[in-house]
Motif scaffolding. Structure first.
Motif, PDB file in Angstrom:
ATOM      1  N   ALA A 128       0.843  -1.191   0.000  1.00 44.93           N
ATOM      2  CA  ALA A 128       0.000   0.000   0.000  1.00 44.93           C
ATOM      3  C   ALA A 128       0.875   1.236   0.000  1.00 44.93           C
ATOM      4  N   SER A 140      -4.778  -2.467   2.587  1.00 42.05           N
ATOM      5  CA  SER A 140      -4.347  -2.570   3.977  1.00 42.05           C
ATOM      6  C   SER A 140      -4.297  -4.044   4.367  1.00 42.05           C
ATOM      7  N   ALA A 190      -6.597   0.416   0.940  1.00 38.04           N
ATOM      8  CA  ALA A 190      -6.012   1.475   1.763  1.00 38.04           C
ATOM      9  C   ALA A 190      -6.756   2.775   1.491  1.00 38.04           C
ATOM     10  N   PHE A 196      -1.247   5.057  10.926  1.00 34.96           N
ATOM     11  CA  PHE A 196      -0.014   4.270  10.885  1.00 34.96           C
ATOM     12  C   PHE A 196       0.965   4.876  11.880  1.00 34.96           C
ATOM     13  N   LEU A 210      -4.024   1.214   8.857  1.00 35.40           N
ATOM     14  CA  LEU A 210      -3.231   0.718   7.733  1.00 35.40           C
ATOM     15  C   LEU A 210      -2.359  -0.413   8.283  1.00 35.40           C
ATOM     16  N   MET A 270      -6.600   6.208   6.957  1.00 33.70           N
ATOM     17  CA  MET A 270      -6.011   5.159   7.788  1.00 33.70           C
ATOM     18  C   MET A 270      -4.819   5.664   8.585  1.00 33.70           C
ATOM     19  N   TYR A 277       6.434  -0.580   8.491  1.00 34.99           N
ATOM     20  CA  TYR A 277       5.985   0.726   8.016  1.00 34.99           C
ATOM     21  C   TYR A 277       7.180   1.552   7.567  1.00 34.99           C
ATOM     22  N   ALA A 317      -4.610   7.148  -1.926  1.00 36.76           N
ATOM     23  CA  ALA A 317      -4.143   5.895  -1.348  1.00 36.76           C
ATOM     24  C   ALA A 317      -4.282   4.807  -2.397  1.00 36.76           C
TER      25      ALA A 317
END
Length: 406
Positions: free
Chosen positions: A48, A68, A74, A80, A229, A78, A343, A64
């Motif tokens: 994503a 997710s 996504a 993160f 996410l 969202m 991430y 996006a």
């Protein structure tokens, strides 16, 4: 302060640092940015990508792509993890306290924590610009083993300091540069002492609120407010002894990331708040001109050198990467670009053209090599977008995406 006034008046004006959404058909710039992101997702095996680009008070694009969870697209709403973006908030809070006369950048840490090594020589400024010489607990093998055994656990300040100072100070304070989470753990504790309140409360009252960050919240667990996410990772492959030829890909969304930031600064956010952060930090909206210069000027350019006991985290500060007070300079851009728990997130601002770029990504299995390593893909996407948006001020470009091959 502007935000508070707007709320009291019930005004329709946006908070300081906000940008207004463009309407109508996508502009050629927006379409070009979307293509850069889509191409990067394919090249980098990204699951994503959520991104927002602003110029002045206009939103060029906010989109996006990808999923997710399987079957769950996504979205830009969202949340993160923002990791080291919190260091920019700490740098801002430190400078606000100096403006209020509550501390000076050159104050030694012994004023608040006299038991620390070299407490009479390490200053608040050295903590904020990574020149203290303190070892990074994150590079300690015992800490890494403990984290990989249970990535959901919480870490106290005392536990982190025990790992950090199981090794000697790496160099005399102020004589070299080395990235160490330890510095900001200590700075966060000291800022709470200076302000007389928990760090999360101080950040909310003095930094996040005035910046207009409504969705950036702290939590000392791995929880993330909905909508989330989700992230996935292979980084524990070696620690768990998974053979190179065996597939390994696990959900990392709710790993507790409190180890990487001070108590009260382990935060989750949205792409809108990342974009507001890029503008507010990049323009110094909460700071005096002198404080902004102290935070963002390339004061360490050319400083530092490699050293056996701290490599690879100690190196000479160059045009492509030099550290301010909680922020990174890359060319003319001011940024933070955390990578943790599957991430990757980057927020960046170019003061010369008032362009802000924020990107958050998650990864597919193909992004990880045989040791579970993976690139900071949001940083590369930011640089590619920046090269398109501001060709005269393009940030230094690292190597392009390469597929991980075992």
């Amino acid at each position: 302060m502007l935000l508070a006034a707007a709320l009291l008046l019930g005004a329709c004006t946006a908070p300081a640092g906000a940008a207004t959404q463009a309407t109508g058909a996508p502009s050629p710039q927006a379409e070009a940015v979307a293509k850069i992101v889509r191409d990067g997702m394919t090249a980098g095996s990204l699951r994503a990508a959520v991104f927002k680009v602003t110029k002045g008070d206009q939103v060029i694009t906010s989109q996006a792509f990808g999923e997710s969870l399987d079957g769950v697209p996504a979205t830009t709403a969202m949340r993160f993890r923002n990791g080291a973006v919190a260091f920019a908030y700490l740098g801002t809070l430190l400078l606000l306290f100096t403006e209020e006369g509550k501390a000076k950048l050159d104050d030694p840490v012994e004023r608040w924590m006299p038991a620390l090594p070299e407490a009479g020589k390490v200053t608040l400024k050295m903590l904020a610009n990574q020149t203290s010489g303190y070892p990074d607990f994150e590079t300690d093998p015992a800490w890494n083993a403990a984290f990989n055994a249970d990535p959901f656990q919480s870490w106290t300040f005392e536990e982190r300091m025990k790992y950090a100072f199981s090794r000697p100070v790496q160099f005399p304070p102020g004589s070299n540069w080395s990235y160490a989470h330890t510095n900001f753990m200590i700075l966060g504790e000291i800022l709470a002492k200076i302000g007389g309140k928990p760090l999360d409360v101080l950040l909310r009252e003095k930094v996040l609120g005035p910046m207009g960050l409504r969705e950036t919240v702290a939590n000392n667990t791995g929880a993330i407010p909905e909508p989330v996410l989700h992230s996935f990772s292979s980084e524990r492959r070696q620690a768990l002894g998974v053979p190179a030829g065996t597939g390994f890909y696990e959900e990392a969304t709710f790993w507790n990331a409190d180890w990487g930031t001070p108590n009260g600064a382990s935060q989750t956010t949205t792409i809108d708040d990342m974009a507001r952060t890029a503008i507010a930090v990049g323009e110094g909206t909460l700071l005096s001109e002198a404080s902004y210069r102290a935070m963002t000027d390339p004061n360490l350019l050319g400083f530092g050198h490699p050293q056996d006991n701290c490599k690879p985290s100690c190196f000479t500060q160059v045009e492509g990467y030099n550290y301010g007070l909680g922020v990174v300079r890359s060319g003319g851009w001011l940024l933070q670009n955390p990578l943790l728990g599957g991430y990757s997130a980057t927020e960046a601002f170019l003061p010369a053209e008032k362009v802000g770029i924020s990107v958050a990504v998650t990864y597919l299995p193909g992004a990880f090599d045989c040791q579970g390593n993976y690139p900071n893909a949001s940083d590369l996407l930011f640089r590619q977008i920046a090269a398109h948006m501001t060709p005269d001020h393009a940030p230094p470009m690292p190597a392009p995406f390469q597929k991980a091959v075992c």
